[in-house]
Design a protein around this motif. Structure first.
Motif, PDB file in Angstrom:
ATOM      1  N   GLY A  30       0.776  -1.235   0.000  1.00 42.84           N
ATOM      2  CA  GLY A  30       0.000   0.000   0.000  1.00 42.84           C
ATOM      3  C   GLY A  30       0.803   1.278   0.000  1.00 42.84           C
ATOM      4  O   GLY A  30       0.222   2.370   0.034  1.00 42.84           O
ATOM      5  N   LEU A  31       2.140   1.204  -0.043  1.00 40.97           N
ATOM      6  CA  LEU A  31       2.947   2.425  -0.072  1.00 40.97           C
ATOM      7  C   LEU A  31       2.603   3.275  -1.293  1.00 40.97           C
ATOM      8  O   LEU A  31       2.519   2.772  -2.415  1.00 40.97           O
ATOM      9  CB  LEU A  31       4.434   2.062  -0.099  1.00 40.97           C
ATOM     10  CG  LEU A  31       5.419   3.217  -0.371  1.00 40.97           C
ATOM     11  CD1 LEU A  31       5.391   4.232   0.772  1.00 40.97           C
ATOM     12  CD2 LEU A  31       6.825   2.688  -0.611  1.00 40.97           C
ATOM     13  N   THR A  32       2.424   4.555  -1.078  1.00 44.63           N
ATOM     14  CA  THR A  32       2.272   5.509  -2.177  1.00 44.63           C
ATOM     15  C   THR A  32       3.062   6.772  -1.859  1.00 44.63           C
ATOM     16  O   THR A  32       3.097   7.194  -0.693  1.00 44.63           O
ATOM     17  CB  THR A  32       0.789   5.892  -2.391  1.00 44.63           C
ATOM     18  OG1 THR A  32       0.259   6.434  -1.190  1.00 44.63           O
ATOM     19  CG2 THR A  32      -0.024   4.708  -2.849  1.00 44.63           C
ATOM     20  N   PRO A  33       3.713   7.384  -2.871  1.00 48.71           N
ATOM     21  CA  PRO A  33       3.887   6.868  -4.225  1.00 48.71           C
ATOM     22  C   PRO A  33       4.937   5.750  -4.234  1.00 48.71           C
ATOM     23  O   PRO A  33       5.681   5.598  -3.272  1.00 48.71           O
ATOM     24  CB  PRO A  33       4.376   8.081  -4.992  1.00 48.71           C
ATOM     25  CG  PRO A  33       5.121   8.879  -3.968  1.00 48.71           C
ATOM     26  CD  PRO A  33       4.366   8.693  -2.684  1.00 48.71           C
ATOM     27  N   PHE A  34       5.000   4.998  -5.328  1.00 48.84           N
ATOM     28  CA  PHE A  34       5.969   3.919  -5.437  1.00 48.84           C
ATOM     29  C   PHE A  34       6.444   3.830  -6.879  1.00 48.84           C
ATOM     30  O   PHE A  34       5.767   4.302  -7.797  1.00 48.84           O
ATOM     31  CB  PHE A  34       5.363   2.588  -4.984  1.00 48.84           C
ATOM     32  CG  PHE A  34       4.216   2.109  -5.825  1.00 48.84           C
ATOM     33  CD1 PHE A  34       4.427   1.213  -6.858  1.00 48.84           C
ATOM     34  CD2 PHE A  34       2.909   2.552  -5.581  1.00 48.84           C
ATOM     35  CE1 PHE A  34       3.366   0.759  -7.640  1.00 48.84           C
ATOM     36  CE2 PHE A  34       1.854   2.108  -6.349  1.00 48.84           C
ATOM     37  CZ  PHE A  34       2.082   1.206  -7.381  1.00 48.84           C
ATOM     38  N   ASP A  35       7.607   3.215  -7.091  1.00 49.91           N
ATOM     39  CA  ASP A  35       8.128   3.069  -8.449  1.00 49.91           C
ATOM     40  C   ASP A  35       8.384   1.620  -8.829  1.00 49.91           C
ATOM     41  O   ASP A  35       8.850   1.336  -9.931  1.00 49.91           O
ATOM     42  CB  ASP A  35       9.395   3.901  -8.656  1.00 49.91           C
ATOM     43  CG  ASP A  35      10.524   3.541  -7.693  1.00 49.91           C
ATOM     44  OD1 ASP A  35      10.594   2.376  -7.261  1.00 49.91           O
ATOM     45  OD2 ASP A  35      11.332   4.425  -7.375  1.00 49.91           O
TER      46      ASP A  35
END
Length: 401
Positions: free
Chosen positions: A284-289
């Protein structure tokens, strides 16, 4: 920034054994770092006629040959070997039990120094005259090999056994930073009042542990350090073999001092992927790459955090050069991940304070302190440590930043 390679792949150690004390060795070129173990003439002379115990792992190389195999080929009387975390030949995963038994290649008795018993007993040392310690460190307080060394120093002092440390470069030896350990949080991942990034080689650490009384019986210890050649604390050193299963390359080694703090949080550092200590994230991490899904990897990790669960993450390729250029322990990622985690009340685990060596860092992050404020709080004890550290240096120090 490109690191200077060690050129181990082209080293040729040509041994001519004239007697148990006489060895002719071709050394690397003058520009290459020559480790303590590679100064094999000095090693053999120091143990001539002695019964030897050896604390080593897969990093204990002379050229491309394990130190134990090299010494046996030269007629050295090795009585037994001792196995630290990950085993004598580095074949066990993190936290895996290391049992005593026999080294399968040499048939030598092998005593575990990882698990319920981390210190050699009097019985372990009774048939030994001298113990050699030769393990590659990575320069972070919570990397357990320096704790193994400190326990070993106690045992050798108590039993009147000489200890010889074969020195190796510190790949993070170009700076000193982080909170200094509060002794109330002393543990196997923090055995001495030093900062997270201590800026010492293992030989320098041994000298400081004795001189500052961190090793309980250090005052009685007969300690010898076989120094390296062509090394300074500004030397950029890429390790010839991975120092442990989850530090597979230069990037991971340089990122490790900062990323290991995440091991006391809800953030994955990529264990169970092909990029351990080179990415961070959680579901659920945001933002992510990037996304990743940790899994068991035989001989590397069993049941990693978020095993089988897809995580959103941040790939840190290229960050190693940035960390090196800064000459500081990076806190920005830790502060960012704390702010991004949806349930900050459970972000930290009980392990975090042991890794940090204090409860102050956790409390400061929760209170919303900036990186500058946190660093300012480190300075008094860091300044004292830097002053004491200089008394034990064996090599030219890095320039002041």
């Amino acid at each position: 920034m490109k690191f200077i390679t060690t050129l181990f792949s082209i080293l040729l150690c040509c041994f001519t054994l004239h007697s148990s004390a006489g060895v002719v060795v071709s050394e690397p070129a003058d520009t290459a770092v020559i480790t303590g173990a590679e100064r094999i003439n000095k090693v053999v002379a120091a143990i001539h006629g002695k019964r030897v115990g050896l604390v080593a792992n897969q990093t204990s190389l002379v050229g491309t040959t394990h130190l134990v195999d090299t010494l046996l080929s030269l007629g050295v009387h090795i009585v037994k070997v001792f196995a630290p975390e990950h085993g004598f030949r580095g074949e066990a995963g993190p936290g895996d039990a290391i049992g005593s038994g026999t080294d399968t290649k040499t048939g030598l008795p092998m005593v575990s120094l990882y698990g319920s018993r981390k210190k050699p007993t009097a019985a372990d040392l009774q048939d030994i005259d001298v113990v050699i310690f030769d393990i590659q460190d990575v320069g972070a307080r919570f990397y357990t090999y320096i704790s193994t060394l400190q326990y070993l120093m106690d045992a050798c002092a108590e039993n009147r056994k000489k200890l010889i440390v074969l020195d190796r470069p510190n790949p993070n030896g170009f700076y000193v930073d982080g909170p200094v350990l509060d002794t109330a949080y002393k543990s196997f991942v923090g055995a001495a009042p030093i900062p997270v990034v201590h800026g010492l080689t293992v030989g320098e650490y041994a000298k400081m542990a004795k001189g500052e009384g961190w090793a309980a019986a250090g005052g009685h210890l007969k300690l010898k350090v076989i120094k390296m050649k062509n090394y300074t604390h500004s030397t950029h050193y890429e390790l010839p073999v991975p120092p442990s299963p989850n530090l597979p390359n230069y990037e991971s080694v340089i990122l490790y001092p900062a990323l290991c703090l995440f091991e006391g949080t809800k953030v994955s550092v990529g264990r169970g992927t092909d990029r351990p200590f080179q990415l961070i994230g959680f579901p659920g991490l945001t933002p992510f790459d990037t996304t990743f899904c940790p899994a068991d990897i035989k001989g590397v990790i069993t049941d990693p955090p978020y095993n089988g669960v897809e995580c959103n993450g941040r790939l840190l390729t290229g960050y190693g050069a940035l960390f090196e250029a800064s000459g500081q322990l990076n806190l920005s990622l830790l502060l960012e991940m704390y702010q991004s985690y949806p349930r900050q009340s459970i972000f930290f685990t009980s392990f975090f304070d042991r890794l940090a060596g204090t409860d102050s860092l956790r409390k400061q992050i929760i209170a919303g302190w900036s990186e500058e404020q946190i660093r300012a709080g480190w300075e008094p004890s860091l300044g004292d440590y830097r002053k004491e550290r200089k008394k034990y240096l064996l090599y030219e120090d890095f320039p002041g930043r």
